[in-house]
Scaffold this active site. Sequence first.
Site, PDB file in Angstrom:
ATOM      1  N   LYS A   1      -8.557  -8.008   3.022  1.00  0.00           N
ATOM      2  CA  LYS A   1      -8.115  -7.197   1.807  1.00  0.00           C
ATOM      3  C   LYS A   1      -8.924  -6.136   1.652  1.00  0.00           C
ATOM      4  O   LYS A   1     -10.189  -6.142   2.063  1.00  0.00           O
ATOM      5  CB  LYS A   1      -7.775  -7.972   0.519  1.00  0.00           C
ATOM      6  CG  LYS A   1      -6.880  -7.643  -0.515  1.00  0.00           C
ATOM      7  CD  LYS A   1      -5.645  -8.090  -0.110  1.00  0.00           C
ATOM      8  CE  LYS A   1      -4.545  -7.469  -1.233  1.00  0.00           C
ATOM      9  NZ  LYS A   1      -3.320  -7.931  -0.977  1.00  0.00           N
TER      10      LYS A   1
ATOM     11  N   ASN B   1       6.091  -2.825  -8.424  1.00  0.00           N
ATOM     12  CA  ASN B   1       6.815  -2.769  -7.493  1.00  0.00           C
ATOM     13  C   ASN B   1       7.506  -4.183  -7.049  1.00  0.00           C
ATOM     14  O   ASN B   1       8.800  -4.359  -7.253  1.00  0.00           O
ATOM     15  CB  ASN B   1       6.112  -2.611  -6.062  1.00  0.00           C
ATOM     16  CG  ASN B   1       6.943  -2.711  -4.672  1.00  0.00           C
ATOM     17  OD1 ASN B   1       8.239  -2.853  -4.837  1.00  0.00           O
ATOM     18  ND2 ASN B   1       6.259  -2.998  -3.681  1.00  0.00           N
TER      19      ASN B   1
END
Length: 408
Positions: free
Chosen positions: A97, A212
Amino acid sequence: MSVFENAKSNLEKVSGYMKLSDKEMNLLLSHKAVRKAKLRVRGKEYDAWRIVHNDALGPSKGGIRFHPKVSEDEVKSLSFWMSFKTSLAGLPYGGAKGGVKINPKELDQKTLEEVSRAYMKAFHEFMGQDKDIPAPDVYTNAQIMGWMLDEFEKIKGKHEPGFITGKPIELGGSELRADATSKGGKIILDLLMEKLGRKIDETTVAIQGFGNAGMNIAKMLHDEGYDIIAVSDSKGGILNKQGLDIEKAMKTKQEEKTVVKYDDAEQISNEQILELDVDVLVLAALENQITKENAGSVRAGIILELANGPVTSEADDILHEKDVIVVPDILANAGGVVVSYEEWAQNRTGNILSMEYLEKVLQDRMVNAFNRTYDLYKSEESFTMRNAAYVLAAKRILSAERYRGRLD
Ligand code: NAD
């Protein structure tokens, strides 16, 4: 408790059941590389990270978050969850990440582009389609992936679209990627509803986070007949017990930058939405939203974790006691990385994958991951779905480590 302490404890809860040795635990809990840089853009400095948790199953995969509260502890947790998610989904990927401690809402497009390019200048040598593959996360999007791809290819002097996913379709992106996380989450929720014998048109839903993931699932669930009565974003929430007009809520969010301006609903706080009397609570914002402080007040029977780490480990125990079914993040939000994998494969082979094919692959992988998780969850009396998902994911990572000769 730090976010990573909390993430760790999900694994610790199943270590006895799995009879994990100290060496296995250490391997699963340690990060392969923790890289930090300072991005200097227009006279300001921003802390940035790229952290690889594990790459035994394949190149590491994971998004890049731009958020004012990004920290090393958070990125470590998110990379750990990515390893478990890709493993559970059966993908040939490890977990990573990235993050930049920045508020993109305060930046103009040009500065945002410079920050995105600066990120690639700082970390490009550790990335590539066979090394580490980024994607969007909170407050990053296809445009940012486009700038990052351009900067990466400029530095390398060649095209390599498979180095990043979630990019614009014109740059090799996948048609299904923008919707994939929500679509995957909906597949999982539908499967659970079927197992529980529940009727969709009698099911009320509240959704925390209207970006989203949250917005797309709101639309999909609404179209299917679920009754969405509340949604929220960082500014607050809205509630209409007769059901929200989701198209209108999306338009409001687009035009006013917040759902709070939606006119035909009662305004509620970010705390209240988590405690509403609904059948399903979808968490699609950030981590640590349901904690030991508010878990006792949750009234939903099912929690779907579209966000990463929204329920703390302590809260999980309280919810389990109350018979609330928590569908864990590493299962519920895996649709994004499943379709990212197809985008990566498409970039590598040059074959352009059809929507029909992508929809089928997503469906098959989600059903497979759900069935394996649900069966194990049901076969062990004391298990939560999260316990089952962690056992399956950890087993596959450890098996890869063993074949590599890193375990006895
Ligand atoms: P996004 O930036 O598009 O949206 C985040 C939303 O959360 C925004 O609407 C924001 O206003 C809202 N929000 C922030 N703080 C809030 C709060 N305290 N209460 C209510 N709402 C709040 O991000 P996204 O891509 O939708 O990601 C959301 C979550 O889903 C993150 O945890 C992310 O890691 C996870 N996730 C996303 C994807 C993906 O493909 N987008 C894949 C897997 C996991």
